[in-house]
Design a protein around this motif. Structure first.
Motif, short mmCIF file in Angstrom:
data_model
loop_
_atom_site.label_atom_id
_atom_site.label_comp_id
_atom_site.label_asym_id
_atom_site.label_seq_id
_atom_site.Cartn_x
_atom_site.Cartn_y
_atom_site.Cartn_z
N GLU A 182 0.84 -1.21 0.00
CA GLU A 182 0.00 0.00 0.00
C GLU A 182 0.87 1.25 0.00
O GLU A 182 0.58 2.22 -0.72
CB GLU A 182 -0.93 0.00 1.22
N GLN A 183 1.94 1.24 0.77
CA GLN A 183 2.84 2.39 0.81
C GLN A 183 3.51 2.60 -0.55
O GLN A 183 3.57 3.74 -1.05
CB GLN A 183 3.90 2.18 1.90
N ASN A 186 0.91 3.85 -3.15
CA ASN A 186 0.57 5.27 -2.99
C ASN A 186 1.68 6.17 -3.52
O ASN A 186 1.40 7.22 -4.11
CB ASN A 186 0.28 5.57 -1.52
N GLU A 187 2.93 5.76 -3.33
CA GLU A 187 4.02 6.53 -3.92
C GLU A 187 3.93 6.51 -5.45
O GLU A 187 4.10 7.54 -6.12
CB GLU A 187 5.38 6.01 -3.49
N ILE A 189 1.28 6.14 -7.30
CA ILE A 189 0.16 6.97 -7.73
C ILE A 189 0.58 8.44 -7.73
O ILE A 189 0.22 9.21 -8.62
CB ILE A 189 -1.07 6.73 -6.84
N GLY A 190 1.38 8.83 -6.75
CA GLY A 190 1.87 10.20 -6.71
C GLY A 190 2.81 10.53 -7.85
O GLY A 190 2.86 11.67 -8.33
N THR A 233 -5.22 -3.38 -4.06
CA THR A 233 -4.85 -2.63 -5.27
C THR A 233 -6.07 -1.94 -5.89
O THR A 233 -6.01 -0.76 -6.26
CB THR A 233 -4.21 -3.59 -6.30
N VAL A 236 -7.29 1.03 -3.44
CA VAL A 236 -6.39 2.19 -3.36
C VAL A 236 -6.41 2.98 -4.66
O VAL A 236 -6.49 4.23 -4.66
CB VAL A 236 -4.95 1.74 -3.01
N THR A 237 -6.35 2.29 -5.80
CA THR A 237 -6.34 3.01 -7.08
C THR A 237 -7.67 3.69 -7.36
O THR A 237 -7.70 4.82 -7.86
CB THR A 237 -5.99 2.05 -8.24
N LYS A 239 -9.83 4.84 -5.18
CA LYS A 239 -9.93 6.00 -4.29
C LYS A 239 -9.09 7.17 -4.81
O LYS A 239 -9.45 8.33 -4.65
CB LYS A 239 -9.47 5.60 -2.88
N ALA A 240 -7.98 6.84 -5.49
CA ALA A 240 -7.08 7.87 -6.02
C ALA A 240 -7.50 8.38 -7.39
O ALA A 240 -6.82 9.23 -7.97
CB ALA A 240 -5.66 7.33 -6.08
#
Length: 389
Positions: A182-183, A186-187, A189-190, A233, A236-237, A239-240
């Protein structure tokens, strides 16, 4: 689950160009890729690509190209001038849409990243980076030649050079935890612009990983943990703002890979280069094509015969129906049942469809369309087999 715009009735038309050479062979890879310790004669290969493209243009004259994809292997080992020659030849042979998507796969080494401006000048407008991980120890485990710092630098250069960018990550790696993934995700996605390809590590026969795995020297997450990582996966994606539009591909709405959509929507595509596959509608026939896999043998065959086809076979109605199901059900937009009937010359058994609907493996989305549910994606091969029976 999100949705993407539905495809055209014919799925579109694209061209795939396979560059088979890599600087090193990754231990998990079963693609048609080859390492050469002497420089590749790019002039000779470029001429052969031009020749094989001409052969396929004679079969597909009149079609309009919507996408071009340089895959591999490692296409970023090609000189920009080689890419430009191939794109110029495609433009000479077909009508290419003004806004056609032109993608090139690249590895994030600093030397290759320095060529990005040359690729952009040649006409490439989308790059797909084989990052695979943002953690150094895992990059070594995966046999990659770059480190995480180089990957981040290549992503930055690509974002400043190309209108569109995607990069790949592999998850369900040895010793990976949900929190760690998850960490890392998220990186990613950034860092991403509008598209990510996120693949679970699979153990493919014929690879070094296959041998290590069966010798007990490589441990990957068990199926339950793999399912948990997949669910994570998706959540998280989504939500982003990069929901899945295909089993392993995530994008902002409108930023989906148009070339891959040609495959999944069962469109037509020319495949040139060593080991390339294609699907072509010629007259009333739908053809499956594939070319010689060994690069130098492919080269000699093209020079002698104008192509290096080893398969050019008509697909039966049943095969077309099966392929349409297999490709289309990977997409969150699902399949058009009337298109299935057109290919297969029969309807899906209503009892089997009803059973899958009842068990929430598929769902109806509008008139005459169905798609796999999230639960159905876990057992997609079985869902396809059930509908095709």
């Amino acid at each position: 689950m999100g949705a993407v715009s539905q495809g055209t009735s014919d799925g579109g038309f694209g061209i795939y160009v396979h560059w088979p050479f890599c600087a090193a062979k990754c231990p998990y890879c079963d693609f048609n890729s080859h390492v050469r310790h002497q420089p590749v004669d790019q002039e000779r290969f470029a001429a052969a690509f031009e020749k094989e493209l001409s052969y396929f243009a004679d079969l597909t004259g009149g079609k309009t190209v919507q996408s071009i994809f340089f895959g591999g292997g490692t296409p970023s080992l090609m000189e920009p001038a080689t890419v430009a020659r191939i794109l110029d030849k495609i433009s000479d042979l077909w009508t290419v849409e003004a806004d056609a998507e032109i993608s090139l796969e690249a590895n994030p080494s600093s030397v290759e990243a320095g060529r990005f401006k040359g690729y952009r000048s040649a006409g490439v407008n989308r790059v797909s980076l084989g990052v695979q991980s943002l953690i150094d120890i895992d990059l070594k485990l995966l046999g990659r030649l770059h480190d995480a710092k180089t990957a981040r630098s290549a992503i930055e250069i690509a974002r400043s050079t190309f209108p569109r960018l995607s990069f790949d990550l592999i998850y369900a790696r040895p010793d990976q935890t949900p929190g760690g993934w998850e960490q890392e995700l998220n990186e990613a996605i950034g860092l991403a612009a509008d598209h990510l390809s996120l693949y679970q590590l699979t153990i493919e026969e014929g690879t070094p990983y296959f041998q290590l795995y069966h010798a007990g020297k490589l441990k990957i997450p068990d199926p339950d943990l793999g399912a948990e990582l997949y669910e994570l996966t998706q959540d998280v994606t989504a939500k982003a703002g990069l929901p899945a539009y295909e089993v392993s591909n995530h994008a902002k709405p409108g930023a989906e890979c148009r070339h891959n959509l040609v495959y999944w929507r069962y469109g037509d595509y020319v495949g040139v280069g060593p080991g390339a596959h294609g699907r072509l509608t010629v007259g009333v026939n739908r053809l499956a094509t594939s070319t010689e896999r060994h690069p130098e043998t492919w080269l000699e065959n093209v020079e002698q015969s104008g192509h290096a086809l080893i398969e050019n076979a008509g697909l039966s109605e049943e095969e077309q129906g099966d392929e349409y199901l297999l490709m289309g059900l990977r997409l969150t937009e699902g399949i058009d049942l009337s298109r299935y009937e057109k290919y297969a010359n029969r309807s899906i058994d209503p009892r089997r469809l009803s059973d899958l609907l009842e068990h929430k493996m598929v769902e109806e989305i509008g008139e005459n369309r169905v798609r796999a549910t999230r639960e159905g994606f876990f057992v997609l091969d079985a869902v396809v087999a059930d509908l095709a029976a």
